[in-house]
Design an enzyme around this catalytic site. Structure first.
Site, PDB file in Angstrom:
ATOM      1  N   LYS B  85       0.814  -1.215   0.000  1.00 36.92           N
ATOM      2  CA  LYS B  85       0.000   0.000   0.000  1.00 36.92           C
ATOM      3  C   LYS B  85       0.852   1.271   0.000  1.00 36.92           C
ATOM      4  O   LYS B  85       1.913   1.323   0.628  1.00 36.92           O
ATOM      5  CB  LYS B  85      -0.880   0.038   1.263  1.00 36.92           C
ATOM      6  CG  LYS B  85      -1.997  -1.009   1.292  1.00 36.92           C
ATOM      7  CD  LYS B  85      -2.812  -0.837   2.568  1.00 36.92           C
ATOM      8  CE  LYS B  85      -3.740  -2.001   2.839  1.00 36.92           C
ATOM      9  NZ  LYS B  85      -4.873  -2.058   1.916  1.00 36.92           N
ATOM     10  N   ARG B 169     -23.211  -2.575  -3.828  1.00 36.41           N
ATOM     11  CA  ARG B 169     -24.595  -2.369  -4.281  1.00 36.41           C
ATOM     12  C   ARG B 169     -24.736  -1.031  -5.003  1.00 36.41           C
ATOM     13  O   ARG B 169     -25.448  -0.918  -6.000  1.00 36.41           O
ATOM     14  CB  ARG B 169     -25.564  -2.431  -3.105  1.00 36.41           C
ATOM     15  CG  ARG B 169     -25.834  -3.852  -2.636  1.00 36.41           C
ATOM     16  CD  ARG B 169     -27.186  -3.947  -1.948  1.00 36.41           C
ATOM     17  NE  ARG B 169     -27.454  -5.275  -1.435  1.00 36.41           N
ATOM     18  CZ  ARG B 169     -28.001  -6.255  -2.145  1.00 36.41           C
ATOM     19  NH1 ARG B 169     -28.323  -6.050  -3.413  1.00 36.41           N
ATOM     20  NH2 ARG B 169     -28.233  -7.444  -1.609  1.00 36.41           N
ATOM     21  N   SER B 240      -7.715  -7.537   8.221  1.00 36.01           N
ATOM     22  CA  SER B 240      -7.545  -7.954   9.604  1.00 36.01           C
ATOM     23  C   SER B 240      -8.264  -9.267   9.895  1.00 36.01           C
ATOM     24  O   SER B 240      -7.946  -9.949  10.878  1.00 36.01           O
ATOM     25  CB  SER B 240      -8.092  -6.867  10.525  1.00 36.01           C
ATOM     26  OG  SER B 240      -7.833  -5.587   9.977  1.00 36.01           O
TER      27      SER B 240
END
Lengths: 204, 298
Positions: B85, B169, B240
């Protein structure tokens, strides 16, 4: 003609699209029962360690290897080329153990070494609309393997269909076809058509 | 013998790697041991980072790109792709990761943003990028900048899947709007979405995003992962959720299987047995707005 596509992981959608474009029925292979009645099988690109583990866990490795030994046409791209091979340099990972090839994984390097290039593939000369006028095939290699060498004593023989500096990038052995690149990521259907020709030829 | 003219770092090879990850699980790992557990469980890639999002959340402070030495250790430990990242807008962190021969960069809201106005121009790089998005407009802006892969933002480090569900969605709903629109309506839709017009046209043609779209942010169980696949995601990031649970190896394997067979409820039931406690997590509904990571980036 019905072609199975191993659908555990990877570029399944692209193979499906290409095969359907060529007018064949496809079936996603997730369970051993899905192998019934198929005339050929495609093993897509993806992660070979992941796919190998899932093949074992869902009891697909042995049935597919058995069908391959009995002559079912199987076409593997990238990961598929690795899984088809009997020898994977420096790795004990699961495999179908069918082709007499020695494969080097991530052979060109990591992702930054991934590349695309136009290649002349003479075997495609009489395939498709362009028959007799063989244009280069646009190949896409992604963290790709290559076939480092083949077992010369093997029967039937492993026939290289594309090589670059001694590295084999596309090859066949009897009912088996393996490409280090991803024809499914392009709109060119000739490599798949070549496989379907093999399926038709070998169909009892 | 063929003499090749090889082109590297192209859109095809960048998007192509993302295509190969489809149907797979990408796992956050903080050291080579975890990376090996992830690979052994069947992960298609690992995300190398110093602190998983739930720790970043708990400990606070500035979250930055990981130590190169730790990334190199993970690259040596596994043969699957290694991602890492960078902070939003941090061009130099991205260049450093590219210099480390990283396989994929996540320009991530989980780290503290370095630029609160601009995202990285990802088309300038040879390494592919993945970016988070909450809706179609955000996804297409990132793709416009050169992202080769999109993921939901979700709400990382919570173990609560509700935001990831909301985001996928929303993307699906936006795509439906584009698909059902007439060509005449597309420019106005592009304006409403804040998205490049050409990409809106492409979405209409394809009926989906032009790049792979993964789930991320709050996935903690095999059923969560399968839910995201059911909603149309191409694969799943688990942060996590794995190494903050009781039995990481078993849970990691179970999530891989649930993604590969997401329509098979019997199988998901089977792999979900005896996994031990999932990460405890925290409900997004009880998070204060300032503590939400998804609002970072635009």
């Amino acid at each position: 003609m019905k072609i199975g596509i191993l659908a555990l992981q990877g570029a399944v959608r692209e193979h499906r699209r290409t095969l359907q474009h060529l007018g064949v029925t496809t079936v996603d292979v997730l369970y051993p029962a899905d192998l019934q009645g198929i005339d050929g099988l495609v093993i897509p690109g993806g992660e070979s360690t992941t796919m190998g583990k899932l093949l074992v866990r869902y009891n697909l490795l042995k049935p597919i290897a058995e069908l391959g030994r009995k002559g079912l046409p199987i076409f593997g791209t990238c990961t598929g080329l690795i899984l088809l091979s009997k020898h994977i340099n420096g790795s004990e990972q699961y495999r179908l153990d069918l082709m007499d090839t020695f494969v080097e994984r991530n052979a060109f390097g990591r992702q930054l070494a991934s590349f695309e290039a136009d290649m002349e593939i003479p075997a495609l000369a009489d395939i498709g609309d362009n028959a007799g006028n063989n244009t280069p095939f646009h190949t896409i290699f992604i963290r790709a393997p290559y076939i480092e060498k083949v077992d010369d004593k093997a029967e039937p023989k492993v026939i290289p269909l594309l090589t670059d500096n001694g590295k084999i990038l596309f090859a066949e052995q009897g009912n088996l076809l393996a490409a280090a690149f991803h024809p499914e990521l392009t709109d060119d259907t000739r490599v798949h058509a070549y496989f379907l020709k093999k399926v038709r030829t070998l169909k009892p | 013998m063929t003499e090749l003219k090889k082109e590297t770092g192209t859109e095809n090879v960048k998007r192509g790697l993302a295509e190969m990850l489809k149907g797979g699980v990408i796992m956050d790992v903080v050291n080579p041991e975890q990376a090996k557990i992830a690979e052994e469980a069947g992960a298609v890639a690992v995300m190398a980072l110093e602190r998983v999002p739930s720790d970043i959340r708990a400990q606070g402070g500035v979250a930055r790109m990981s130590d190169p030495e730790m990334i190199i250790g993970i690259q040596k430990a596994v043969s699957i792709p290694v991602m890492a990242k960078v902070r939003i807008g941090h061009i130099v962190e991205a260049r450093v990761l590219e210099a480390l021969d990283i396989d994929f960069i996540d320009e991530s809201e989980v780290l503290t943003p370095a630029d609160d106005v601009y995202h990285i121009l990802k088309s300038d790089f040879n390494v592919p990028f993945v970016c988070g998005a909450r809706n179609l407009g955000e996804a297409l802006r990132r793709i416009g900048e050169g992202a080769a892969m999109i993921r939901t933002k979700g709400e990382a480090g919570t173990g609560d899947v509700v935001e990831a569900v909301r985001h996928i969605r929303q993307v699906n709903e936006d795509i439906q709007r584009v698909v059902s629109a007439t060509p005449m309506e597309l420019m106005t839709i592009a304006k409403d979405l804040g998205a490049p017009y050409e990409l809106v046209v492409q979405v209409k043609k394809l009926g989906r995003l032009p790049v792979v779209n993964f789930a991320a942010g709050g996935v903690a169980t095999p059923a969560d992962a399968a839910l995201m696949m059911e909603l149309g995601c191409d694969g799943v990031f688990v942060g996590s959720g794995i190494f903050k649970s009781d039995n990481p190896a078993k849970r990691a394997k179970a999530i891989v299987e649930a993604v590969a067979h997401y329509k098979d409820a019997k199988l998901i039931a089977e792999v979900s047995k005896g996994l031990g406690e999932a990460m405890r997590g925290q409900s997004v509904a009880h998070l204060e707005e300032k503590d939400k990571l998804a609002g970072r980036g635009w």
